[in-house]
Design a protein around this motif. Sequence first.
Motif, PDB file in Angstrom:
ATOM      1  N   ALA A  21       0.889  -1.062   0.038  1.00 41.41           N
ATOM      2  CA  ALA A  21       0.161   0.115  -0.032  1.00 41.41           C
ATOM      3  C   ALA A  21       0.964   1.219  -0.101  1.00 41.41           C
ATOM      4  CB  ALA A  21      -0.848  -0.256   1.216  1.00 41.41           C
ATOM      5  N   ILE A  22       0.763   2.056  -0.938  1.00 40.11           N
ATOM      6  CA  ILE A  22       1.536   3.427  -1.082  1.00 40.11           C
ATOM      7  C   ILE A  22       0.446   4.596  -0.975  1.00 40.11           C
ATOM      8  CG2 ILE A  22       3.307   1.994  -2.396  1.00 40.11           C
ATOM      9  CD1 ILE A  22       2.365   3.658  -4.854  1.00 40.11           C
ATOM     10  N   GLU A  23       1.065   5.736  -0.779  1.00 39.28           N
ATOM     11  CA  GLU A  23       0.367   6.959  -0.751  1.00 39.28           C
ATOM     12  C   GLU A  23       0.223   7.477  -1.991  1.00 39.28           C
ATOM     13  OE1 GLU A  23       0.516  11.478   1.250  1.00 39.28           O
ATOM     14  OE2 GLU A  23       1.111   9.753   2.579  1.00 39.28           O
ATOM     15  N   LYS A  24      -0.860   7.954  -2.462  1.00 39.49           N
ATOM     16  CA  LYS A  24      -1.236   8.216  -3.857  1.00 39.49           C
ATOM     17  C   LYS A  24      -0.245   9.199  -4.559  1.00 39.49           C
ATOM     18  CE  LYS A  24      -5.100   8.398  -7.232  1.00 39.49           C
ATOM     19  NZ  LYS A  24      -6.558   8.367  -7.068  1.00 39.49           N
ATOM     20  N   THR A  25      -0.148  10.575  -3.782  1.00 40.96           N
ATOM     21  CA  THR A  25       0.399  11.551  -4.121  1.00 40.96           C
ATOM     22  C   THR A  25       2.084  11.567  -4.167  1.00 40.96           C
ATOM     23  OG1 THR A  25       0.122  12.509  -2.078  1.00 40.96           O
ATOM     24  CG2 THR A  25      -1.485  13.173  -3.715  1.00 40.96           C
ATOM     25  N   THR A  26       2.579  10.905  -2.819  1.00 40.87           N
ATOM     26  CA  THR A  26       3.998  10.943  -2.721  1.00 40.87           C
ATOM     27  C   THR A  26       4.737   9.717  -2.979  1.00 40.87           C
ATOM     28  OG1 THR A  26       3.575  10.168  -0.304  1.00 40.87           O
ATOM     29  CG2 THR A  26       3.633  12.504  -0.945  1.00 40.87           C
ATOM     30  N   ALA A  61       4.676   7.146  -0.909  1.00 38.80           N
ATOM     31  CA  ALA A  61       5.320   6.643   0.179  1.00 38.80           C
ATOM     32  C   ALA A  61       4.855   5.497   0.651  1.00 38.80           C
ATOM     33  CB  ALA A  61       5.167   7.823   1.529  1.00 38.80           C
ATOM     34  N   VAL A  96       2.749   2.938   2.663  1.00 35.50           N
ATOM     35  CA  VAL A  96       2.042   3.105   3.730  1.00 35.50           C
ATOM     36  C   VAL A  96       1.926   1.924   4.836  1.00 35.50           C
ATOM     37  CG1 VAL A  96      -0.216   3.489   4.718  1.00 35.50           C
ATOM     38  CG2 VAL A  96       0.738   4.583   2.814  1.00 35.50           C
ATOM     39  N   ARG A  97       2.136   0.684   4.006  1.00 34.65           N
ATOM     40  CA  ARG A  97       2.011  -0.656   4.691  1.00 34.65           C
ATOM     41  C   ARG A  97       2.590  -1.635   3.815  1.00 34.65           C
ATOM     42  NH1 ARG A  97      -1.911  -3.724   8.591  1.00 34.65           N
ATOM     43  NH2 ARG A  97      -0.824  -5.581   8.523  1.00 34.65           N
ATOM     44  N   SER A 119       5.413   7.322  -7.606  1.00 37.11           N
ATOM     45  CA  SER A 119       3.881   7.571  -7.814  1.00 37.11           C
ATOM     46  C   SER A 119       3.329   6.756  -9.119  1.00 37.11           C
ATOM     47  CB  SER A 119       3.617   9.009  -7.751  1.00 37.11           C
ATOM     48  OG  SER A 119       4.417   9.725  -8.788  1.00 37.11           O
ATOM     49  N   GLU A 134      -3.000   1.913  -3.997  1.00 33.86           N
ATOM     50  CA  GLU A 134      -3.069   3.425  -3.704  1.00 33.86           C
ATOM     51  C   GLU A 134      -3.883   3.987  -2.574  1.00 33.86           C
ATOM     52  OE1 GLU A 134      -1.196   5.817  -7.628  1.00 33.86           O
ATOM     53  OE2 GLU A 134      -3.159   4.962  -8.033  1.00 33.86           O
ATOM     54  N   LEU A 135      -3.459   4.653  -1.678  1.00 43.29           N
ATOM     55  CA  LEU A 135      -4.549   5.099  -0.756  1.00 43.29           C
ATOM     56  C   LEU A 135      -4.257   6.708  -0.709  1.00 43.29           C
ATOM     57  CD1 LEU A 135      -3.449   2.873   2.148  1.00 43.29           C
ATOM     58  CD2 LEU A 135      -5.478   2.669   0.678  1.00 43.29           C
TER      59      LEU A 135
END
Length: 94
Positions: free
Chosen positions: A14-19, A21, A23-24, A60, A93-94
Amino acid sequence: RLLAEAGLLIAVLAIEKTTGAVVRGPELFAKGVAGFEGAEEAIRGEALRALDELSGPARSDVAEVQEALRSAVRRWFRREVGRRPSVLPVVLEL
């Protein structure tokens, strides 16, 4: 036939959509993969190092992250176990 010989490993990240990064994850699920038991942390570390090497824009891009994840896991298995399991990366993407 390929799955019967080498197995299947699913890597969920799981990654952050904008950066981009993390997440998990990556969470690893294997079926019929020799050398997987007890090596989860080493495989996870290899995958995270590969993701750290991606540039900002590539982090991204889901396709880039998936390919980096697939390559890192396959590279670890080829180097440590001498096997080439099928690797299915799933990037959320979160």
